[in-house]
Design a protein around this motif. Structure first.
Motif, PDB file in Angstrom:
ATOM      1  N   ARG A  51       0.817  -1.202   0.021  1.00  0.00           N
ATOM      2  CA  ARG A  51      -0.078   0.292   0.072  1.00  0.00           C
ATOM      3  C   ARG A  51       0.956   1.386  -0.041  1.00  0.00           C
ATOM      4  N   ASP A  52       1.844   1.517   1.382  1.00  0.00           N
ATOM      5  CA  ASP A  52       3.164   2.587   0.532  1.00  0.00           C
ATOM      6  C   ASP A  52       3.875   2.856  -0.757  1.00  0.00           C
ATOM      7  N   LEU A  53       4.079   1.386  -0.926  1.00  0.00           N
ATOM      8  CA  LEU A  53       4.301   1.716  -2.506  1.00  0.00           C
ATOM      9  C   LEU A  53       3.362   2.499  -3.020  1.00  0.00           C
ATOM     10  N   MET A  54       2.360   1.669  -3.106  1.00  0.00           N
ATOM     11  CA  MET A  54       1.488   2.377  -4.415  1.00  0.00           C
ATOM     12  C   MET A  54       1.460   3.722  -4.216  1.00  0.00           C
ATOM     13  N   ILE A  55       1.084   4.354  -2.493  1.00  0.00           N
ATOM     14  CA  ILE A  55       1.168   5.760  -2.429  1.00  0.00           C
ATOM     15  C   ILE A  55       2.216   6.410  -3.403  1.00  0.00           C
ATOM     16  N   ALA A  56       3.032   5.900  -3.160  1.00  0.00           N
ATOM     17  CA  ALA A  56       4.530   6.558  -3.389  1.00  0.00           C
ATOM     18  C   ALA A  56       4.618   7.012  -5.394  1.00  0.00           C
ATOM     19  N   ALA A  57       3.932   5.735  -5.205  1.00  0.00           N
ATOM     20  CA  ALA A  57       3.678   5.998  -6.740  1.00  0.00           C
ATOM     21  C   ALA A  57       3.010   6.358  -7.674  1.00  0.00           C
ATOM     22  N   VAL A  58       2.112   6.366  -6.592  1.00  0.00           N
ATOM     23  CA  VAL A  58       1.051   7.228  -7.464  1.00  0.00           C
ATOM     24  C   VAL A  58       1.465   9.426  -7.220  1.00  0.00           C
TER      25      VAL A  58
END
Length: 195
Positions: free
Chosen positions: A109-116
């Motif tokens: 989830r943190d990775l996907m937030i960072a990716a956005v």
């Protein structure tokens, strides 16, 4: 404004201002994600269901397009959506950690937030990122953005590059594995973890 010859106090204040700005952006993204999850809108509810059970939804999305003549889903369709271990991704793409909540990536989830955040920073259109999520799966799309960030100095158009990778993935001609392995080697790791 930065003086022509800044001293350590000037630079420290600038770093603190950027850190505050980064935290505000991360908090805004988290708030937006939470609001979308809590919304009663059917489209957003469907997206929440997809994020809650990514493997089952992925299988439902991919099976009709990739059925064999005997009615079974072909193996590459399932493999195309499978995410790599998060630890491996972070070793290959350490830059993405700077854009996670509180400057860290502790979960997918943190990775996907960072990716956005990175997607926006690199000028990748939301539609290009959404298409990558649909074709590769959300985790793998996040990994692709992390890889692009690592090589940003060598890529002229991050959005065009992501669209190209997405098109190749749709045709079954792209896998993140070789890209991650190349970045791991560049960062001093081999398949077992450390050289």
């Amino acid at each position: 404004a930065i003086p022509r010859t800044p001293d350590i106090a000037d630079l420290t204040a600038l770093v603190e201002a950027f850190e505050t700005l980064r935290e505000q952006v991360a908090n805004q993204l988290q708030t937006r994600i939470k609001l979308q999850e809590m919304s009663g809108n059917p489209d957003q509810t469907e997206r929440h269901k997809q994020e809650s059970k990514p493997e089952s939804i992925i299988e439902l999305e991919r099976c009709p397009r990739n059925e064999r003549s005997d009615g079974q889903a072909s193996e590459p369709a399932h493999e195309a959506k499978r995410a790599f271990p998060l630890g491996m991704v972070l070793k290959a793409c350490p830059e993405i950690m700077n854009y996670g909540p509180d400057g860290a990536v502790r979960s997918w989830r943190d990775l996907m937030i960072a990716a956005v955040t990175v997607r926006s920073m690199l000028g990748v259109y939301p539609s290009a990122y959404q298409e990558a999520c649909e074709v590769m799966g959300p985790e793998n799309a996040g990994v692709a953005v992390a890889c692009i960030l690592e090589r940003a100095g060598h890529i002229n158009s991050a959005g065009g590059y992501l669209r190209d990778l997405t098109g190749k993935a749709r045709q079954g001609k792209f896998s993140l594995g070789p890209m991650l392995m190349a970045l791991l080697r560049a960062n001093g790791f081999d398949r077992r973890g450390v050289l």
